[in-house]
Design a protein around this motif. Structure first.
Motif, PDB file in Angstrom:
ATOM      1  N   ILE A 159     -39.340  20.725  32.709  1.00 31.61           N
ATOM      2  CA  ILE A 159     -38.470  20.190  33.952  1.00 31.61           C
ATOM      3  C   ILE A 159     -37.037  19.964  32.996  1.00 31.61           C
ATOM      4  O   ILE A 159     -35.947  20.147  33.490  1.00 31.61           O
ATOM      5  CB  ILE A 159     -39.061  19.386  34.615  1.00 31.61           C
ATOM      6  CG1 ILE A 159     -40.203  19.703  35.466  1.00 31.61           C
ATOM      7  CG2 ILE A 159     -37.793  18.838  35.625  1.00 31.61           C
ATOM      8  CD1 ILE A 159     -39.891  21.066  36.412  1.00 31.61           C
ATOM      9  N   ARG A 160     -37.096  19.249  31.982  1.00 36.67           N
ATOM     10  CA  ARG A 160     -35.964  18.459  31.419  1.00 36.67           C
ATOM     11  C   ARG A 160     -34.866  19.489  31.093  1.00 36.67           C
ATOM     12  O   ARG A 160     -33.716  19.440  31.322  1.00 36.67           O
ATOM     13  CB  ARG A 160     -36.391  17.441  30.303  1.00 36.67           C
ATOM     14  CG  ARG A 160     -35.245  16.770  29.849  1.00 36.67           C
ATOM     15  CD  ARG A 160     -35.755  15.794  28.808  1.00 36.67           C
ATOM     16  NE  ARG A 160     -34.658  14.951  28.227  1.00 36.67           N
ATOM     17  CZ  ARG A 160     -33.717  15.200  27.177  1.00 36.67           C
ATOM     18  NH1 ARG A 160     -34.120  16.175  26.303  1.00 36.67           N
ATOM     19  NH2 ARG A 160     -32.908  14.332  26.623  1.00 36.67           N
ATOM     20  N   PRO A 161     -35.486  20.728  30.176  1.00 30.07           N
ATOM     21  CA  PRO A 161     -34.406  21.288  29.706  1.00 30.07           C
ATOM     22  C   PRO A 161     -33.798  22.187  30.917  1.00 30.07           C
ATOM     23  O   PRO A 161     -32.433  22.632  30.946  1.00 30.07           O
ATOM     24  CB  PRO A 161     -35.208  22.612  28.896  1.00 30.07           C
ATOM     25  CG  PRO A 161     -36.285  21.652  28.521  1.00 30.07           C
ATOM     26  CD  PRO A 161     -36.701  20.658  29.651  1.00 30.07           C
ATOM     27  N   LEU A 174     -34.809  11.689  31.991  1.00 28.77           N
ATOM     28  CA  LEU A 174     -34.503  12.828  32.989  1.00 28.77           C
ATOM     29  C   LEU A 174     -33.056  12.898  33.203  1.00 28.77           C
ATOM     30  O   LEU A 174     -32.272  11.819  33.354  1.00 28.77           O
ATOM     31  CB  LEU A 174     -35.155  12.687  34.271  1.00 28.77           C
ATOM     32  CG  LEU A 174     -36.485  13.150  34.557  1.00 28.77           C
ATOM     33  CD1 LEU A 174     -37.012  12.826  35.699  1.00 28.77           C
ATOM     34  CD2 LEU A 174     -36.699  14.892  34.181  1.00 28.77           C
ATOM     35  N   PRO A 175     -32.212  14.031  33.002  1.00 30.11           N
ATOM     36  CA  PRO A 175     -30.780  13.936  33.208  1.00 30.11           C
ATOM     37  C   PRO A 175     -30.172  14.147  34.803  1.00 30.11           C
ATOM     38  O   PRO A 175     -30.000  15.013  35.353  1.00 30.11           O
ATOM     39  CB  PRO A 175     -30.289  15.260  32.619  1.00 30.11           C
ATOM     40  CG  PRO A 175     -31.600  16.280  32.788  1.00 30.11           C
ATOM     41  CD  PRO A 175     -32.842  15.428  32.751  1.00 30.11           C
ATOM     42  N   ALA A 176     -30.749  12.694  35.544  1.00 24.52           N
ATOM     43  CA  ALA A 176     -30.451  12.625  36.894  1.00 24.52           C
ATOM     44  C   ALA A 176     -29.435  11.614  37.272  1.00 24.52           C
ATOM     45  O   ALA A 176     -29.193  10.578  36.345  1.00 24.52           O
ATOM     46  CB  ALA A 176     -31.900  12.166  37.615  1.00 24.52           C
ATOM     47  N   ALA A 227     -29.586  22.099  31.909  1.00 26.36           N
ATOM     48  CA  ALA A 227     -28.935  23.535  32.100  1.00 26.36           C
ATOM     49  C   ALA A 227     -28.121  23.411  33.452  1.00 26.36           C
ATOM     50  O   ALA A 227     -26.916  23.921  33.598  1.00 26.36           O
ATOM     51  CB  ALA A 227     -29.902  24.461  32.215  1.00 26.36           C
ATOM     52  N   VAL A 228     -28.678  22.881  34.417  1.00 21.58           N
ATOM     53  CA  VAL A 228     -28.288  22.531  35.691  1.00 21.58           C
ATOM     54  C   VAL A 228     -26.983  21.765  35.550  1.00 21.58           C
ATOM     55  O   VAL A 228     -25.955  21.989  36.112  1.00 21.58           O
ATOM     56  CB  VAL A 228     -29.258  22.168  36.848  1.00 21.58           C
ATOM     57  CG1 VAL A 228     -28.409  21.721  37.971  1.00 21.58           C
ATOM     58  CG2 VAL A 228     -30.132  23.457  36.838  1.00 21.58           C
ATOM     59  N   CYS A 229     -27.163  20.630  34.957  1.00 23.33           N
ATOM     60  CA  CYS A 229     -26.214  19.791  34.790  1.00 23.33           C
ATOM     61  C   CYS A 229     -24.812  20.204  34.051  1.00 23.33           C
ATOM     62  O   CYS A 229     -23.693  19.789  34.241  1.00 23.33           O
ATOM     63  CB  CYS A 229     -26.716  18.172  34.203  1.00 23.33           C
ATOM     64  SG  CYS A 229     -27.837  17.410  35.063  1.00 23.33           S
ATOM     65  N   PHE A 283     -33.816  30.805  37.497  1.00 20.23           N
ATOM     66  CA  PHE A 283     -33.630  29.766  38.430  1.00 20.23           C
ATOM     67  C   PHE A 283     -31.918  29.348  38.242  1.00 20.23           C
ATOM     68  O   PHE A 283     -31.432  29.246  39.266  1.00 20.23           O
ATOM     69  CB  PHE A 283     -34.369  28.520  38.235  1.00 20.23           C
ATOM     70  CG  PHE A 283     -33.917  27.219  38.997  1.00 20.23           C
ATOM     71  CD1 PHE A 283     -34.075  27.142  40.582  1.00 20.23           C
ATOM     72  CD2 PHE A 283     -33.592  26.156  38.245  1.00 20.23           C
ATOM     73  CE1 PHE A 283     -33.604  26.233  41.161  1.00 20.23           C
ATOM     74  CE2 PHE A 283     -33.136  24.957  39.125  1.00 20.23           C
ATOM     75  CZ  PHE A 283     -33.009  24.954  40.566  1.00 20.23           C
ATOM     76  N   VAL A 284     -31.492  28.968  36.899  1.00 20.42           N
ATOM     77  CA  VAL A 284     -30.279  28.476  36.627  1.00 20.42           C
ATOM     78  C   VAL A 284     -29.355  29.651  37.165  1.00 20.42           C
ATOM     79  O   VAL A 284     -28.415  29.127  37.583  1.00 20.42           O
ATOM     80  CB  VAL A 284     -30.061  28.071  35.269  1.00 20.42           C
ATOM     81  CG1 VAL A 284     -28.816  27.637  35.042  1.00 20.42           C
ATOM     82  CG2 VAL A 284     -31.187  27.033  34.859  1.00 20.42           C
TER      83      VAL A 284
END
Length: 734
Positions: free
Chosen positions: A619-621, A651-653, A625-627, A585-586
């Motif tokens: 989900i968090r990792p 969550l990194p949101a 990675a997206v961030c 995905f990433v």
């Protein structure tokens, strides 16, 4: 008068028959002559003689016509003493032609006699019609007649032996051919009974086949085929036959693993792993060497046949029987429905899905779970004696039977009491899907599919509930299948497309970004709502491919917007749970941005609150990675799920989106919107409100400190041309 030299009877060198010889065991000799004195002289000459240990039994005919009738009525004639000249000069030879050509009697031996010295049949006649001997009547003294008959009888016996062997082999081959069509041990064994009796030329009675543990080492020998006076013993264990001599003989044959012919005829059929069958035949006549040879060949051939039947039975067992519960499986249930083995009127099919069985297996182990399934199967069989029970899946049973047994109330009552498993009382419940079979003429697969539809509806409603299939359910299911088929075709034909809904500042109305929205227009121009096709895509495994299409298309659209001068816009792209589960995905996100040439800071991925709460450890990792790529993350539909605040905190949101349902309540109650905005701000997140449709809502949101909004108050979802025009209009109105 007979010539004095016709038959001389003063020679006593020929063996005479001793007293007590069974008259039934005799060589039948047909004497054909138009002179009665010849018949009397022949009787006198042959009286008391034994040929090859058997006496002679004479049959008399005084004309060729009488001889024809006698031959036709006597299939066991060994020799014909035939006068050549009777009604006509060639009456005897015409009779020879009739016997050989018309009656096809090849074994009977023919000795021609004539009272006319110097008369002899043509050599071609002797050669073509297999005449055994030719004598003048004056030559046939007692000894010479005995010698000729002995030679003829020996030849007859050899030919009959060859005929019997050929007939026997033909019967063995025919039996093997016919019996290969019989599947199932009992049917095959019954066929062996019939063929064996035919081979021995006895009535199909008095035969038993006993099976020696063919289905397992602990299974006792039992009767699997019987005929005649033994027919009532079918399926009885060998130890319960109440016929001591037969029982002992069969037991001895099975233990010694060999055939025997005295004092009873017992045949042993050997098979793999030391298993075998024994056949008992009550034959009321002695067995000749030919019989025994043929029986040995028959046993060897049938042993192979029994092996093939066992192999076939094992294949059928694997195809139609559940290996754990020893009850019918899915294939057998479908066969019963398709073959009409169950009357459909006043009957029903039910699927029972054991509730929480996977959790029970995980907690207590598969062995305990198997014991529970066995207990449930036994309970169903005991409580539903008129129904067929089948196992259709790991924890799904099928019940096919009368409606008074196969009803929701009765089936649930069957499982009301706990079942016993490894000494433990286990409470079991089941969710039910039922289909009445009355007026159903479609195939079993269609009936089963409808039962699954009803079961699925029941599981969606409540565990432990029951739902009966209806026409409307079938229509819904068919509509979903139609949509799914159309969805696949639309994706392959590139009939899916994106629309873009602008997001604006609630303070001054200036564009901040756009959200990419996937749409599907069918061939007839009808639009399919996303809430209908997105779940189908997720269930069918299409969502991963669709998500990648949306990601790449949105990035390419963002590149075109930037080229048109809109360099400050952020493209929001929805990401499904299936996409996040993709191992690459990433890398897919990174490649989509690289191929389109857009900066990561202009891309925002949206995930739902329920996805975030589903599996935080996974989900968090991924989001981190997206961030790390520079892409931002937004939590969509916030407030509609059941996640804890700690989930949100970890969550990194960077953005929260307030669900439109809370925006609609703003004028009556703004407490939830106020709380969400305050929570997001306390966590340093930006806030976006969805579904803003009125000026009053915009003002209320501004008062609560919400920075951004999207909805029909500002713009509906637009295609590329419409979006560019809308953006240009907004820029001009600054």
């Amino acid at each position: 008068m007979v010539d004095d030299d016709l038959i001389l009877i003063d020679e006593d060198d020929a063996p005479a028959a001793p007293e007590g010889v069974d008259a039934a065991q005799a060589w039948r000799v047909l004497v054909v002559d138009d002179d009665q004195d010849v018949h009397r002289a022949t009787e006198l000459a042959l009286r008391g003689l034994l040929v090859e240990g058997w006496p002679l039994s004479l049959v008399h005919a005084y004309s060729a016509a009488e001889a024809r009738a006698a031959v036709a009525m006597s299939p066991d004639l060994a020799v014909i003493l035939l006068d050549v000249v009777m009604e006509t000069d060639d009456a005897g030879l015409q009779l020879v032609r009739h016997v050989r050509q018309d009656l096809k009697r090849e074994a009977v031996r023919i000795i021609l006699r004539t009272g006319q010295p110097g008369y002899a049949p043509e050599l071609d006649t002797i050669r073509h019609y297999d005449i055994n001997d030719y004598k003048t009547k004056s030559e046939l003294t007692r000894v010479r007649l005995f010698t000729s008959l002995t030679t003829a009888v020996r030849s007859y016996r050899q030919m009959r032996a060859h005929e019997e062997i050929r007939r026997g082999f033909e019967m063995v081959i025919q039996a093997s051919t016919e019996l290969t069509k019989m599947h199932g041990m009992q049917m095959f064994a019954q066929g062996v009974v019939s063929q064996l009796c035919a081979l021995l030329n006895v009535e199909p009675a008095g035969l038993i086949c006993a099976q020696d543990g063919l289905q397992g080492a602990r299974e006792p020998a039992r009767v699997i085929a019987a005929a005649g006076r033994f027919s009532h013993l079918i399926h009885r264990p060998l130890g319960e036959l109440e016929l001591p001599s037969v029982q002992e003989a069969l037991a001895t044959c099975l233990s010694q693993r060999r055939s025997s012919f005295e004092p009873h005829m017992l045949l042993y059929f050997s098979m793999e792993n030391g298993r075998g069958l024994a056949a008992y035949v009550d034959v009321q006549r002695p067995l000749h060497d030919i019989d025994r040879q043929l029986l040995q060949v028959f046993c060897a051939s049938m042993a192979v046949g029994f092996e093939n039947v066992l192999l076939y039975d094992r294949l059928v067992d694997q195809a139609y029987v559940d290996p754990l519960l020893r009850i019918p499986n899915l294939n057998r249930l479908l066969e019963m429905l398709d073959a009409g083995l169950v009357e459909r009127a006043d009957n029903a099919l039910a699927l029972l899905d054991i509730d929480d069985f996977a959790a029970l297996n995980d907690a207590l182990g598969h062995e305990f779970g198997d014991t529970v399934l066995q207990a449930v199967s036994q309970r169903l069989a005991q409580a539903l004696p008129r129904s067929h029970i089948a196992r259709l899946g790991p924890d799904i049973f099928g019940v096919l039977g009368p409606c008074d047994e196969v009803s929701a109330g009765h089936l649930q009552s069957v499982l009301h009491e706990p079942v016993q498993a490894q000494g433990e009382r286990v409470r079991v419940s089941a969710t039910l899907g039922l289909v009445p079979l009355a007026d159903r003429l479609d195939a079993g697969a269609a009936v089963l599919k409808d039962a699954h539809v009803a079961l699925k509806q029941a599981k969606l409603h409540q565990r432990g509930s029951a739902v009966t299939f209806s026409a409307s359910m079938g229509q819904d299911a068919r509509e979903r299948m139609r949509l799914l088929s159309g969805l696949r075709q639309a994706f392959e034909a590139q009939h899916m497309f994106l629309l873009y809904q602008p997001k604006v500042s609630l303070v001054d109305g200036q564009p901040q970004g756009v959200e990419a929205l996937l749409r599907w227009r069918m061939a007839d121009g009808q639009m399919v709502p996303p809430d209908r096709f997105i779940p189908l895509a997720e269930q069918s495994g299409l969502m991963g491919a669709l998500g990648t299409f949306v990601l790449r298309s949105a990035c390419q659209q963002l590149a075109r917007l930037r080229a048109a001068g809109e360099r400050e816009l952020v493209m929001a792209i929805n990401v499904s749970h299936a996409q996040l589960r993709e191992p690459d995905f990433v890398a897919t996100v990174e490649k989509a941005m690289a191929d389109s040439g857009v900066p990561p800071s202009s891309v925002e991925l949206e995930i739902t609150e329920s996805m975030a709460a589903d599996d935080l450890a996974v989900i968090r990792p991924l989001l981190m990675a997206v961030c790390a790529l520079g892409v931002s993350v937004a939590i969509d539909d916030f407030g509609t799920g059941f996640s804890s605040l700690s989930v949100l905190r970890h969550l990194p949101a960077q953005r929260l989106k307030i669900d439109r349902s809370f925006i609609n309540e703003l004028e009556d109650d703004d407490s939830i919107a106020r709380m969400v905005i305050s929570l997001g701000q306390s966590l340093g997140m930006r806030i976006t409100a969805e579904g803003v449709e009125t000026e009053a809502q915009r003002q209320a949101l501004c008062a609560l400190g919400c920075e951004e909004g999207q909805g029909w108050l500002f713009a509906r979802a637009l295609n590329e041309a419409e979006l560019l025009a809308w953006l240009a209009e907004r820029r001009q109105g600054r």
